[in-house]
Design an enzyme around this catalytic site. Structure first.
Site, PDB file in Angstrom:
ATOM      1  CE  LYS A 121      -5.259  -6.282   2.227  1.00  0.00           C
ATOM      2  NZ  LYS A 121      -5.738  -5.040   2.883  1.00  0.00           N
TER       3      LYS A 121
ATOM      4  CE  LYS B 117      -3.682   1.293  -3.438  1.00  0.00           C
ATOM      5  NZ  LYS B 117      -5.218   0.821  -4.168  1.00  0.00           N
TER       6      LYS B 117
ATOM      7  CE  LYS C 190      -7.027  -7.352  -8.131  1.00  0.00           C
ATOM      8  NZ  LYS C 190      -8.169  -6.637  -7.574  1.00  0.00           N
TER       9      LYS C 190
HETATM   10  P1  ADP Z   1      -5.267  -2.654  -0.089  1.00  0.00           P
HETATM   11  O1  ADP Z   1      -4.591  -2.072  -1.752  1.00  0.00           O
HETATM   12  O2  ADP Z   1      -3.912  -3.184   0.915  1.00  0.00           O
HETATM   13  O3  ADP Z   1      -5.664  -4.635  -1.036  1.00  0.00           O
HETATM   14  P2  ADP Z   1      -7.313  -1.941   0.145  1.00  0.00           P
HETATM   15  O4  ADP Z   1      -7.982  -2.207  -1.786  1.00  0.00           O
HETATM   16  O5  ADP Z   1      -8.424  -2.374   0.677  1.00  0.00           O
HETATM   17  O6  ADP Z   1      -6.168  -2.109   0.203  1.00  0.00           O
HETATM   18  O7  ADP Z   1      -8.349  -0.483  -0.032  1.00  0.00           O
HETATM   19  C1  ADP Z   1      -9.180  -0.638   0.802  1.00  0.00           C
HETATM   20  C2  ADP Z   1      -9.634   1.413   1.209  1.00  0.00           C
HETATM   21  O8  ADP Z   1      -8.586   1.185   1.658  1.00  0.00           O
HETATM   22  C3  ADP Z   1     -10.012   1.312  -0.316  1.00  0.00           C
HETATM   23  O9  ADP Z   1     -11.044   2.755  -0.013  1.00  0.00           O
HETATM   24  C4  ADP Z   1      -8.672   2.328  -1.010  1.00  0.00           C
HETATM   25  O10 ADP Z   1      -9.124   3.494  -1.398  1.00  0.00           O
HETATM   26  C5  ADP Z   1      -8.086   3.011   0.143  1.00  0.00           C
HETATM   27  N1  ADP Z   1      -6.893   2.505   0.278  1.00  0.00           N
HETATM   28  C6  ADP Z   1      -5.602   1.496  -0.093  1.00  0.00           C
HETATM   29  N2  ADP Z   1      -4.450   2.123   0.263  1.00  0.00           N
HETATM   30  C7  ADP Z   1      -4.507   3.318   0.018  1.00  0.00           C
HETATM   31  C8  ADP Z   1      -2.863   4.223  -0.275  1.00  0.00           C
HETATM   32  N3  ADP Z   1      -2.277   3.106  -0.746  1.00  0.00           N
HETATM   33  N4  ADP Z   1      -3.450   5.923  -0.623  1.00  0.00           N
HETATM   34  C9  ADP Z   1      -5.078   5.816  -0.383  1.00  0.00           C
HETATM   35  N5  ADP Z   1      -6.282   4.888   0.423  1.00  0.00           N
HETATM   36  C10 ADP Z   1      -5.742   3.672   0.346  1.00  0.00           C
END
Ligand code: ADP
Ligand code: TRP
Length: 323
Positions: A191, A188, A110
């Protein structure tokens, strides 16, 4: 063996969340003692709008129940219903060096992006460690990006145990077989990158997104490499192993176009998640029942947390007035 994980209520869940975290949460509910919570206090670091946070919190509960989380097997609750966790975060901050937190990837990323970092983001791993340690959790199923936070939790448990006495157990992370799910642009799925495929999206919109997944420009008549293809990576998650093998063979042989693989991916998505839309609508119409589930879960979780917190305070010499 106690299993614990938290899910931030930060918007609609997507395939990355499902295959990276949620799927194993639900699978583990059979045969383990599971504690899963909605990490609404963590979300305050990024969502500072009351109506949105309330909505996202309700949505995560609905979506976990829709995907098969069984409240008779799992202790399912809101993080904020166990306020002791913030007390433990404070205590952990007093045995943790500032340098450890400065090394957190989530925080460094960040800063690197030039975002204004609040103290909550900096202290995020302390609250997450408190979440894990306060329930004496053994196993923490998460996506790969969360592993560093669990390693930090192990360190913090060690600092506390060495400073005072053995109060905490050492938790271990548990990864799915899909540690990083790619998004439609090949980065990756997230959102925050806008490259995600939602779990409960509108059928047409999802198909459009799937058809737009980025592929290379190898012509139909040439052999293709499945290992570097985003469509194949998602097919692997949704298709049965025999079908995956068949796609692998077809990629390597000449004569297959990416469009064909994308169409099949859209069908597989629809077969798995399509029927869930109606179930989601049913759960969304039962907010009072969901509230009862979350309250019952919080009651069970809080009983454990209060006991551990009493042990923590006793170990440190904090005297608590008897009520
Ligand atoms: P985002 O990146 O969409 O904001 P989060 O950080 O809220 O998602 O992730 C919530 C959970 O989902 C975490 O345990 C994270 O490791 C898993 N996760 C999110 N995106 C992925 C991805 N592309 N591949 C594998 N796991 C993911
Ligand atoms: N940081 C996790 C995420 O973004 C959510 C979380 C909060 C969590 N507390 C936790 C996960 C404790 C596992 C254990 O996905």
């Amino acid at each position: 063996m106690r299993v614990l994980s938290g899910i931030q209520p930060s918007g609609t869940l997507h395939l990355g969340n499902y295959f990276g975290a949620m799927k194993q949460h639900i699978e583990l509910q059979d045969g383990h003692e599971c504690f899963y919570f909605i990490a609404n206090l963590h979300s305050l670091t990024t969502i500072q709008d009351a109506a949105r946070l309330r909505q996202f919190t309700a949505d995560v509960a609905v979506e976990y129940l829709t995907m098969g989380l069984d409240p008779s097997k799992v202790t399912f609750f809101r993080q904020s219903d166990v306020p002791e966790v913030t007390e433990l975060a404070w205590v952990l901050s007093t045995v943790t060096g500032k340098g450890l937190l400065e090394r957190a990837h989530s925080f460094k990323d960040k800063v690197a992006k030039g975002l204004a970092v609040n103290m909550g983001l900096f202290c995020y791993p302390l609250l997450m460690a408190a979440d894990i340690l306060i329930y004496r959790s053994h196993l923490v199923p998460v996506g790969k990006d969360q592993v560093q936070h669990i390693e930090m939790t192990q360190d913090m448990a060690g600092y506390f145990n060495q400073t005072y006495r053995e109060v905490f157990v050492r938790p271990e992370p548990r990864l799915n077989d899909a540690p990083i799910v790619p998004g439609i642009d090949g980065q990756k799925m997230s959102k925050s990158y806008g490259n995600h495929i939602e779990l409960f999206g509108d059928a047409k919109a999802i198909k459009k997104k799937i058809m737009a997944i980025k592929t290379d420009s190898t012509p139909v008549e040439d052999p293709k490499n499945p290992e570097t293809c985003n469509v194949f990576a998602l097919l692997k998650l949704l298709a049965e192993p025999a079908e995956v093998q068949e796609w692998d063979r077809r990629y390597r042989a000449a004569g297959m176009g990416y469009g064909e693989a994308k169409k099949r991916l859209a069908e597989l998505y629809e077969a798995k998640f399509g029927p869930k839309r109606a179930i989601r609508a049913q759960w969304a119409a039962r907010p009072d029942d969901i509230e009862d589930i979350l309250r019952a879960g919080a009651k069970r979780a809080r009983a454990v947390a209060q006991e551990v917190m009493a042990d923590v305070y006793d170990a440190c010499g904090i005297v608590v007035a008897k009520s």
